[in-house]
Write an enzyme that holds these catalytic residues in place. Structure first.
Site, PDB file in Angstrom:
ATOM      1  N   GLN A  17      13.020-125.536  44.664  1.00 23.35           N
ATOM      2  CA  GLN A  17      14.286-126.404  44.459  1.00 23.35           C
ATOM      3  C   GLN A  17      14.202-127.368  43.332  1.00 23.35           C
ATOM      4  O   GLN A  17      13.000-127.853  43.124  1.00 23.35           O
ATOM      5  CB  GLN A  17      14.694-127.132  45.827  1.00 23.35           C
ATOM      6  CG  GLN A  17      16.063-127.893  45.650  1.00 23.35           C
ATOM      7  CD  GLN A  17      16.354-128.294  46.976  1.00 23.35           C
ATOM      8  OE1 GLN A  17      16.113-128.014  48.459  1.00 23.35           O
ATOM      9  NE2 GLN A  17      17.710-129.155  47.148  1.00 23.35           N
TER      10      GLN A  17
ATOM     11  N   SER B 131       6.938-124.194  47.724  1.00 25.04           N
ATOM     12  CA  SER B 131       7.902-124.833  48.925  1.00 25.04           C
ATOM     13  C   SER B 131       8.980-123.694  49.097  1.00 25.04           C
ATOM     14  O   SER B 131       8.346-122.368  49.613  1.00 25.04           O
ATOM     15  CB  SER B 131       8.692-126.058  48.315  1.00 25.04           C
ATOM     16  OG  SER B 131       9.255-126.681  49.487  1.00 25.04           O
ATOM     17  N   LEU B 132      10.053-123.601  48.825  1.00 27.10           N
ATOM     18  CA  LEU B 132      11.095-122.734  48.918  1.00 27.10           C
ATOM     19  C   LEU B 132      10.757-121.405  48.489  1.00 27.10           C
ATOM     20  O   LEU B 132      10.907-120.348  48.981  1.00 27.10           O
ATOM     21  CB  LEU B 132      12.359-123.280  48.284  1.00 27.10           C
ATOM     22  CG  LEU B 132      13.523-122.130  48.083  1.00 27.10           C
ATOM     23  CD1 LEU B 132      14.090-121.717  49.369  1.00 27.10           C
ATOM     24  CD2 LEU B 132      14.617-122.700  47.294  1.00 27.10           C
TER      25      LEU B 132
ATOM     26  N   ARG C 121      17.892-123.636  56.596  1.00 31.98           N
ATOM     27  CA  ARG C 121      16.766-124.659  56.106  1.00 31.98           C
ATOM     28  C   ARG C 121      17.466-125.511  55.132  1.00 31.98           C
ATOM     29  O   ARG C 121      17.163-126.768  55.341  1.00 31.98           O
ATOM     30  CB  ARG C 121      15.636-123.879  55.285  1.00 31.98           C
ATOM     31  CG  ARG C 121      14.418-124.586  54.900  1.00 31.98           C
ATOM     32  CD  ARG C 121      13.494-123.517  54.120  1.00 31.98           C
ATOM     33  NE  ARG C 121      12.292-124.245  53.707  1.00 31.98           N
ATOM     34  CZ  ARG C 121      12.018-124.708  52.642  1.00 31.98           C
ATOM     35  NH1 ARG C 121      12.989-124.920  51.606  1.00 31.98           N
ATOM     36  NH2 ARG C 121      11.094-125.371  52.294  1.00 31.98           N
TER      37      ARG C 121
ATOM     38  N   HIS D 271       8.890-132.998  52.395  1.00 31.06           N
ATOM     39  CA  HIS D 271       7.475-132.807  52.573  1.00 31.06           C
ATOM     40  C   HIS D 271       6.866-134.070  52.768  1.00 31.06           C
ATOM     41  O   HIS D 271       5.663-134.453  52.602  1.00 31.06           O
ATOM     42  CB  HIS D 271       6.864-132.246  51.328  1.00 31.06           C
ATOM     43  CG  HIS D 271       7.284-130.812  50.855  1.00 31.06           C
ATOM     44  ND1 HIS D 271       7.145-129.768  51.636  1.00 31.06           N
ATOM     45  CD2 HIS D 271       8.330-130.460  49.899  1.00 31.06           C
ATOM     46  CE1 HIS D 271       7.810-128.645  51.206  1.00 31.06           C
ATOM     47  NE2 HIS D 271       8.172-129.066  50.033  1.00 31.06           N
TER      48      HIS D 271
ATOM     49  N   GLN E 208       5.470-126.452  56.601  1.00 28.42           N
ATOM     50  CA  GLN E 208       5.787-126.640  55.356  1.00 28.42           C
ATOM     51  C   GLN E 208       6.670-127.762  54.863  1.00 28.42           C
ATOM     52  O   GLN E 208       6.735-128.502  54.066  1.00 28.42           O
ATOM     53  CB  GLN E 208       6.038-125.284  54.680  1.00 28.42           C
ATOM     54  CG  GLN E 208       6.540-125.324  53.271  1.00 28.42           C
ATOM     55  CD  GLN E 208       7.582-124.338  52.686  1.00 28.42           C
ATOM     56  OE1 GLN E 208       8.755-124.427  53.281  1.00 28.42           O
ATOM     57  NE2 GLN E 208       7.208-123.387  52.183  1.00 28.42           N
TER      58      GLN E 208
END
Length: 314
Positions: A11, A91-92, A116, A201, A251
């Site tokens: 993102q 991440s994503l 999500r 996070h 995550q």
């Protein structure tokens, strides 16, 4: 000999028009947009190709949009005969990396990725939070300092270990501001507040992970047998399907160990990194970690042609 890794952005990499040229030029890419439109009941083509930055910044939209664009471009890269030894994502971006590794199916998981984003967006309204990128300090110094000001009601944690001299901190707004003030005094070269309103996070995202875990229960995940997948939760190769499932949940509230992932890839002999998806964020981070490797970004026809020419040039 070229040993290739596919890496996928997270993102923040989004921009209006992403994926449009390759989707118009290759049916393999357009098919992914068609799947996304059908599964989500959204006009993903319009959202990615012709919307506006404010719409694309909406986390519920951003995450499935970047996932769609990344997998669409991946399909074109594979059509051109480019294959990888390993894959990873920021991440994503791990979802696209898992598609590349054959662990998950895009059609089955595009709705999961939207949820999500939705859960993360909803959580942002439940706490006053912020994030900031810290440049010019050793990661251990940042970690040790924020431990001193991190208390139950005033949390600040490291969210991303991006590359040497660059980490991202995340948490409650007051704690992040206090940390930034202190890190300036410790010699940080630059501290950049990020335009987000959620503590990505960090442990403040645990409620999101708990909701998301229920969504993960019915998702099919396969072992990674053909391509090595490196998890940003652990920083190393993960092949077992249940370990992958567990890490996708962790995550959400765990730091992204991107620097560790790239160092591990270098130890595996990777010398060519292909960033697939919008932007060049990962390309820049990888070059900071090791300037001797080849980095390529594929997001339109020109960059696709350049990448294929380099990789297929024997």
């Amino acid at each position: 000999m070229k040993k290739v890794a596919f890496v996928f952005p997270g993102q923040g990499a989004q921009y209006v028009g992403m994926g449009k040229e390759l989707a118009c030029n290759y049916k393999e890419a357009m098919e992914i947009f068609d799947i996304a439109c059908e599964k989500l009941g959204l006009d993903m083509k319009k959202l990615c190709f012709d919307s506006n930055p404010d719409i694309l910044r909406n986390t519920e939209i951003t995450q499935p949009a970047i996932y769609t664009v990344s997998v669409a471009i991946l399909n074109v890269v594979k059509k051109m005969g480019v294959s990888a030894y390993a894959s990873a994502g920021l991440s994503l971006g791990e979802y696209a990396a898992l598609v590349a590794a054959g662990a998950i199916d895009f059609g089955e998981t595009i709705s999961l990725v939207r949820k999500r984003g939705l859960y993360m967006q909803q959580n942002s309204g439940e706490c006053t939070a912020s994030m900031a990128a810290v440049m010019g300090l050793d990661r251990s110094l940042v970690y040790n300092y924020i431990q001193e000001i991190n208390v139950a009601e005033n949390i600040v944690e490291i969210a991303n270990y991006n590359c040497p001299g660059q980490v991202v901190i995340s948490g409650s707004s007051d704690a992040v501001k206090k940390a930034c003030d202190g890190l300036h005094s410790l010699g940080a070269k630059n501290i950049v507040p990020l335009s987000v309103n959620a503590p990505f996070h960090s442990s403040l995202m645990r409620p999101v992970a708990e909701k998301f875990a229920k969504e993960m229960e019915n998702i099919s995940i396969h072992d990674c047998d053909s391509i090595k997948f490196l998890s940003s939760v652990t920083g190393n190769v993960i092949s077992d399907s249940e370990a992958i499932r567990t890490n996708l949940i962790k995550q959400i509230y765990s730091p992204v160990l991107w620097e560790d992932v790239i160092v591990e890839m270098l130890d595996l002999g990777i010398n060519t990194f292909v960033e697939i998806g919008p932007g060049k964020t990962l390309t820049n981070l990888i070059k900071t970690i090791n300037r001797d490797v080849e980095t390529l970004s594929v997001q339109d026809q020109k960059t696709l042609d350049a990448a294929c020419l380099y990789i297929n040039d024997l």
